[in-house]
Design a protein around this motif. Structure first.
Motif, PDB file in Angstrom:
ATOM      1  N   ASP A  25       0.810  -1.215   0.000  1.00  0.00           N
ATOM      2  CA  ASP A  25       0.000   0.000   0.000  1.00  0.00           C
ATOM      3  C   ASP A  25       0.848   1.272   0.000  1.00  0.00           C
ATOM      4  O   ASP A  25       0.325   2.356   0.219  1.00  0.00           O
ATOM      5  CB  ASP A  25      -0.915   0.004   1.235  1.00  0.00           C
ATOM      6  CG  ASP A  25      -1.808  -1.212   1.276  1.00  0.00           C
ATOM      7  OD1 ASP A  25      -2.614  -1.365   0.351  1.00  0.00           O
ATOM      8  OD2 ASP A  25      -1.687  -2.011   2.215  1.00  0.00           O
ATOM      9  N   GLU A  72      -1.373   4.300   1.694  1.00  0.00           N
ATOM     10  CA  GLU A  72      -2.825   4.404   1.592  1.00  0.00           C
ATOM     11  C   GLU A  72      -3.499   3.513   2.634  1.00  0.00           C
ATOM     12  O   GLU A  72      -3.068   2.384   2.871  1.00  0.00           O
ATOM     13  CB  GLU A  72      -3.283   3.994   0.194  1.00  0.00           C
ATOM     14  CG  GLU A  72      -4.778   4.124  -0.021  1.00  0.00           C
ATOM     15  CD  GLU A  72      -5.192   3.725  -1.431  1.00  0.00           C
ATOM     16  OE1 GLU A  72      -6.340   3.990  -1.801  1.00  0.00           O
ATOM     17  OE2 GLU A  72      -4.354   3.146  -2.152  1.00  0.00           O
ATOM     18  N   PRO A  74      -7.527   2.264   4.430  1.00  0.00           N
ATOM     19  CA  PRO A  74      -8.934   2.096   4.033  1.00  0.00           C
ATOM     20  C   PRO A  74      -9.769   3.350   4.232  1.00  0.00           C
ATOM     21  O   PRO A  74     -10.680   3.618   3.471  1.00  0.00           O
ATOM     22  CB  PRO A  74      -9.431   0.960   4.932  1.00  0.00           C
ATOM     23  CG  PRO A  74      -8.211   0.208   5.302  1.00  0.00           C
ATOM     24  CD  PRO A  74      -7.115   1.226   5.386  1.00  0.00           C
ATOM     25  N   PRO A  99      -2.003  -0.467   6.970  1.00  0.00           N
ATOM     26  CA  PRO A  99      -1.845  -1.820   6.490  1.00  0.00           C
ATOM     27  C   PRO A  99      -0.782  -2.560   7.286  1.00  0.00           C
ATOM     28  O   PRO A  99      -0.011  -1.949   7.999  1.00  0.00           O
ATOM     29  CB  PRO A  99      -1.406  -1.630   5.042  1.00  0.00           C
ATOM     30  CG  PRO A  99      -0.654  -0.346   5.077  1.00  0.00           C
ATOM     31  CD  PRO A  99      -1.367   0.522   6.089  1.00  0.00           C
ATOM     32  N   LYS A 234     -13.175   7.391  -2.566  1.00  0.00           N
ATOM     33  CA  LYS A 234     -13.481   5.999  -2.263  1.00  0.00           C
ATOM     34  C   LYS A 234     -14.935   5.842  -1.864  1.00  0.00           C
ATOM     35  O   LYS A 234     -15.419   6.549  -0.983  1.00  0.00           O
ATOM     36  CB  LYS A 234     -12.589   5.495  -1.127  1.00  0.00           C
ATOM     37  CG  LYS A 234     -11.163   5.215  -1.528  1.00  0.00           C
ATOM     38  CD  LYS A 234     -10.432   4.569  -0.377  1.00  0.00           C
ATOM     39  CE  LYS A 234      -9.016   4.227  -0.742  1.00  0.00           C
ATOM     40  NZ  LYS A 234      -8.281   3.621   0.379  1.00  0.00           N
ATOM     41  N   GLN A 238     -15.403   0.087  -2.518  1.00  0.00           N
ATOM     42  CA  GLN A 238     -13.960   0.099  -2.750  1.00  0.00           C
ATOM     43  C   GLN A 238     -13.200  -0.184  -1.457  1.00  0.00           C
ATOM     44  O   GLN A 238     -12.195  -0.891  -1.458  1.00  0.00           O
ATOM     45  CB  GLN A 238     -13.537   1.443  -3.336  1.00  0.00           C
ATOM     46  CG  GLN A 238     -13.954   1.653  -4.777  1.00  0.00           C
ATOM     47  CD  GLN A 238     -13.598   3.032  -5.289  1.00  0.00           C
ATOM     48  OE1 GLN A 238     -13.900   4.042  -4.649  1.00  0.00           O
ATOM     49  NE2 GLN A 238     -12.949   3.109  -6.432  1.00  0.00           N
ATOM     50  N   ILE A 239     -13.674   0.387  -0.363  1.00  0.00           N
ATOM     51  CA  ILE A 239     -13.031   0.135   0.929  1.00  0.00           C
ATOM     52  C   ILE A 239     -13.189  -1.335   1.311  1.00  0.00           C
ATOM     53  O   ILE A 239     -12.250  -1.985   1.776  1.00  0.00           O
ATOM     54  CB  ILE A 239     -13.641   1.032   2.018  1.00  0.00           C
ATOM     55  CG1 ILE A 239     -13.395   2.508   1.678  1.00  0.00           C
ATOM     56  CG2 ILE A 239     -13.052   0.706   3.384  1.00  0.00           C
ATOM     57  CD1 ILE A 239     -14.076   3.468   2.614  1.00  0.00           C
ATOM     58  N   GLU A 241     -13.600  -3.925  -0.676  1.00  0.00           N
ATOM     59  CA  GLU A 241     -12.751  -4.761  -1.523  1.00  0.00           C
ATOM     60  C   GLU A 241     -11.284  -4.617  -1.139  1.00  0.00           C
ATOM     61  O   GLU A 241     -10.504  -5.561  -1.276  1.00  0.00           O
ATOM     62  CB  GLU A 241     -12.976  -4.393  -2.986  1.00  0.00           C
ATOM     63  CG  GLU A 241     -14.370  -4.794  -3.484  1.00  0.00           C
ATOM     64  CD  GLU A 241     -14.673  -4.278  -4.874  1.00  0.00           C
ATOM     65  OE1 GLU A 241     -13.928  -3.370  -5.342  1.00  0.00           O
ATOM     66  OE2 GLU A 241     -15.645  -4.755  -5.489  1.00  0.00           O
ATOM     67  N   TYR A 242     -10.894  -3.437  -0.667  1.00  0.00           N
ATOM     68  CA  TYR A 242      -9.525  -3.225  -0.198  1.00  0.00           C
ATOM     69  C   TYR A 242      -9.211  -4.153   0.984  1.00  0.00           C
ATOM     70  O   TYR A 242      -8.090  -4.643   1.133  1.00  0.00           O
ATOM     71  CB  TYR A 242      -9.352  -1.762   0.219  1.00  0.00           C
ATOM     72  CG  TYR A 242      -8.070  -1.460   0.970  1.00  0.00           C
ATOM     73  CD1 TYR A 242      -6.926  -1.067   0.299  1.00  0.00           C
ATOM     74  CD2 TYR A 242      -8.005  -1.560   2.361  1.00  0.00           C
ATOM     75  CE1 TYR A 242      -5.759  -0.785   0.968  1.00  0.00           C
ATOM     76  CE2 TYR A 242      -6.838  -1.284   3.042  1.00  0.00           C
ATOM     77  CZ  TYR A 242      -5.709  -0.895   2.346  1.00  0.00           C
ATOM     78  OH  TYR A 242      -4.556  -0.631   3.023  1.00  0.00           O
ATOM     79  N   LYS A 246      -7.344  -9.406   4.357  1.00  0.00           N
ATOM     80  CA  LYS A 246      -6.810  -9.014   5.661  1.00  0.00           C
ATOM     81  C   LYS A 246      -7.118 -10.088   6.701  1.00  0.00           C
ATOM     82  O   LYS A 246      -8.114 -10.807   6.595  1.00  0.00           O
ATOM     83  CB  LYS A 246      -7.399  -7.675   6.107  1.00  0.00           C
ATOM     84  CG  LYS A 246      -7.167  -6.532   5.128  1.00  0.00           C
ATOM     85  CD  LYS A 246      -5.693  -6.225   4.943  1.00  0.00           C
ATOM     86  CE  LYS A 246      -5.509  -5.032   4.013  1.00  0.00           C
ATOM     87  NZ  LYS A 246      -4.094  -4.743   3.753  1.00  0.00           N
TER      88      LYS A 246
END
Length: 356
Positions: A25, A72, A74, A99, A234, A238-239, A241-242, A246
């Motif tokens: 990220d 980057e 979320p 991340p 965003k 999108q968040i 799917e990010y 995890k």
């Protein structure tokens, strides 16, 4: 991380001196300030002693080089928590939420914090170019920016250390000029930087064509401006799917949905109650849509599980789920097709949806 950042042309005196790198990220960019006066051993290219490489070709070309790292997250809430990691207010560092790759050498870990305290140094919160920032404060009470946050991003890197450079009326010489100075007796007549010649106190860095703090400051103003123009907007999906992939240890089901919607309370039951109080519970699965949450109950009707809906086609629902065994992943609750027989839990325990 989108590599298109800073796709527009940099100011004339700046350029990227090596290819960009993306590590999970984090995007890393290396910027160099081009020295207007080549620090060479001869004055013109037709001189046989002319060379662009005395000891290090990159140092010869640039009088200031620095990296910029853009990480980057979320959402802005998690970015802020990561920024706060730089502020050593306790013996133990705060937990980095995301991340996973942010645990890098740039963070103040426990031992580093103790060393800083013993040296009489500290960190402090503040603002840099109008954005939340963390500053390093040395023994002389000078403040140097360590990191700053812009929306969902945290920016770090050597480029913020420009404030440690001398003031604009103090000459700064490149590494090549150091070579010139050390070889004073042999090549003094080739020196262009005034190291070997008397000069008045008014001789400035700008006159010598070398970097000074104001140039880096103006570059950062430019970078911040360009970055904000290109900030991605965003949406919740999108968040969601990010977050896929995890670990459950950091993102259980309700932590996942809280990351997507930071205004929600922590547990699945509390989140259900949040929507119930606002008359925002959707009782029929066929009425749910992208962006809604889907809740599941146990045999006592207590809410025990929650997910984020990605699609709903005639009751066939795809949602982002988080389980102990598989972490954050796509899940399905279908009324037909091969998956139908695998969703008995969902069929029996469906408790409704919540619409933000």
């Amino acid at each position: 991380m989108d590599e298109k950042f800073l796709s527009s042309i940099l100011p004339d005196e700046w350029e990227e001196y090596r290819p960009r790198e993306i590590n999970f990220d984090t995007l890393t960019i290396w910027l160099g300030h081009k020295n207007r006066y080549p620090p060479l051993l001869a004055l013109t290219p037709d001189d046989p002693n002319f060379s662009e490489d005395i000891s290090n070709p990159q140092t010869a070309k640039y009088d200031y080089r620095a990296d910029l790292q853009i990480t980057e997250y979320p959402n802005g809430q998690i970015a802020k928590q990561s920024l706060d990691n730089y502020h050593h207010t306790s013996e133990q560092p705060q937990q980095v939420i995301a991340p996973d790759t942010l645990l890098s050498s740039s963070l103040f870990l426990t031992e580093s914090k103790k060393i800083l305290r013993n040296m009489g140094c500290a960190t402090a919160k503040g603002e840099f170019l109008g954005e939340n920032a963390i500053f390093f404060i040395n023994q002389n009470k000078e403040k140097i920016c360590l990191a700053t946050q812009i929306n969902d991003f945290v920016l770090t890197g050597d480029i913020f250390n420009y404030s440690a450079l001398p003031a604009a009326n103090t000459p700064i010489h490149s590494a090549i000029c150091e070579v010139t100075r050390r070889n004073h007796s042999r090549i003094i007549h080739y020196c262009k930087c005034q190291y070997c010649r008397p000069h008045s106190p008014c001789s400035t860095i700008e006159k010598e064509g070398l970097i000074y703090p104001e140039k880096v400051h103006s570059l950062l103003e430019y970078i911040f401006s360009e970055f904000k123009k290109q900030l991605p907007s965003k949406n919740p999906t999108q968040i969601a799917e990010y977050l896929v992939g995890k670990p459950y240890s950091k993102y259980d089901c309700s932590k996942t949905t809280q990351t997507i919607y930071p205004f929600l309370p922590r547990t699945a039951q509390e989140q259900y109650n949040y929507f119930e109080k606002r008359a925002a519970i959707i009782p029929l699965r066929y009425d749910l849509k992208e962006g809604d949450l889907i809740f599941f109950k146990d045999n006592t009707d207590a809410i025990k599980h929650v997910g984020y809906i990605v699609t709903n086609k005639n009751g066939n629902i795809e949602f982002i789920d988080s389980t102990f065994k598989k972490g954050v992943k796509p899940a399905y609750m279908n009324t037909d097709g091969r998956e139908g027989s695998k969703n008995m839990y969902g069929e029996w325990h469906f408790a409704g949806g919540g619409r933000p």
